[in-house]
Design an enzyme around this catalytic site. Sequence first.
Site, PDB file in Angstrom:
ATOM      1  N   ASN A  54       0.843  -1.102   0.105  1.00  0.00           N
ATOM      2  CA  ASN A  54       0.071  -0.026  -0.096  1.00  0.00           C
ATOM      3  C   ASN A  54       0.939   1.233  -0.042  1.00  0.00           C
ATOM      4  OD1 ASN A  54       0.561  -0.930   2.995  1.00  0.00           O
ATOM      5  ND2 ASN A  54      -0.940   0.710   3.611  1.00  0.00           N
TER       6      ASN A  54
ATOM      7  N   GLU B 198       0.503   5.364   0.681  1.00  0.00           N
ATOM      8  CA  GLU B 198      -0.707   6.451   1.043  1.00  0.00           C
ATOM      9  C   GLU B 198      -0.194   7.647   0.638  1.00  0.00           C
ATOM     10  OE1 GLU B 198      -1.966   4.266   5.327  1.00  0.00           O
ATOM     11  OE2 GLU B 198      -0.732   6.169   5.534  1.00  0.00           O
TER      12      GLU B 198
ATOM     13  N   CYS C 269      -4.063   0.765  -2.619  1.00  0.00           N
ATOM     14  CA  CYS C 269      -3.961  -0.509  -1.966  1.00  0.00           C
ATOM     15  C   CYS C 269      -3.178  -1.584  -2.618  1.00  0.00           C
ATOM     16  CB  CYS C 269      -5.425  -1.242  -2.066  1.00  0.00           C
ATOM     17  SG  CYS C 269      -6.603  -0.439  -1.155  1.00  0.00           S
TER      18      CYS C 269
ATOM     19  N   GLU D  29      -3.081  -4.697  -3.202  1.00  0.00           N
ATOM     20  CA  GLU D  29      -3.627  -5.205  -4.265  1.00  0.00           C
ATOM     21  C   GLU D  29      -3.454  -4.758  -5.584  1.00  0.00           C
ATOM     22  OE1 GLU D  29      -6.369  -6.198  -0.463  1.00  0.00           O
ATOM     23  OE2 GLU D  29      -5.018  -4.549  -1.348  1.00  0.00           O
TER      24      GLU D  29
ATOM     25  N   CYS E 210     -10.408  -4.147   0.539  1.00  0.00           N
ATOM     26  CA  CYS E 210     -11.415  -3.396   0.470  1.00  0.00           C
ATOM     27  C   CYS E 210     -12.487  -3.525  -0.739  1.00  0.00           C
ATOM     28  CB  CYS E 210     -10.845  -2.124   0.192  1.00  0.00           C
ATOM     29  SG  CYS E 210     -10.202  -1.805  -1.324  1.00  0.00           S
TER      30      CYS E 210
ATOM     31  N   CYS F  18     -10.922  -3.573  -4.257  1.00  0.00           N
ATOM     32  CA  CYS F  18      -9.899  -4.601  -4.378  1.00  0.00           C
ATOM     33  C   CYS F  18     -10.583  -5.754  -4.574  1.00  0.00           C
ATOM     34  CB  CYS F  18      -8.812  -4.678  -3.428  1.00  0.00           C
ATOM     35  SG  CYS F  18      -7.616  -3.219  -3.287  1.00  0.00           S
TER      36      CYS F  18
END
Length: 122
Positions: free
Chosen positions: A72, A74, A83, A85, A116, A119
């Site tokens: 991930n 940010e 993310c 993924e 999430c 994803c």
Amino acid sequence: MSSPPVLSGADAAQIASTCASFNITVSEFAELQKRATAAKATAYCRYSRFRVGATLLCADEAGEVVYVPGANVENASYPVGTCAERVAFGTAVTSGIKTFRAIAVATDISPPASPCGMCRQL
């Protein structure tokens, strides 16, 4: 298609059964798990401190097994981030890999976090 179970605390028989149902080997599962855990170390999460690593089990154009990691990333404008993924899938696709067999996701919490909603659509 049903969602696979969380296998972080599963016994060997459950892991073998799940691997067989998703057409991956137990050794591929173990490698996915190891690489997803290692990918967490590359996460850029200075705001949430919530590290996520992901690894895709793929096949290249020759049919050879390829593992593609992601972590991930940010941004200060929370929740603008990417993310793990999606990083892994983006890396795979831009590398010419388009055959996906499995994904493993690792977090620092127990029980592990689920991907999430975005994803889950990948």
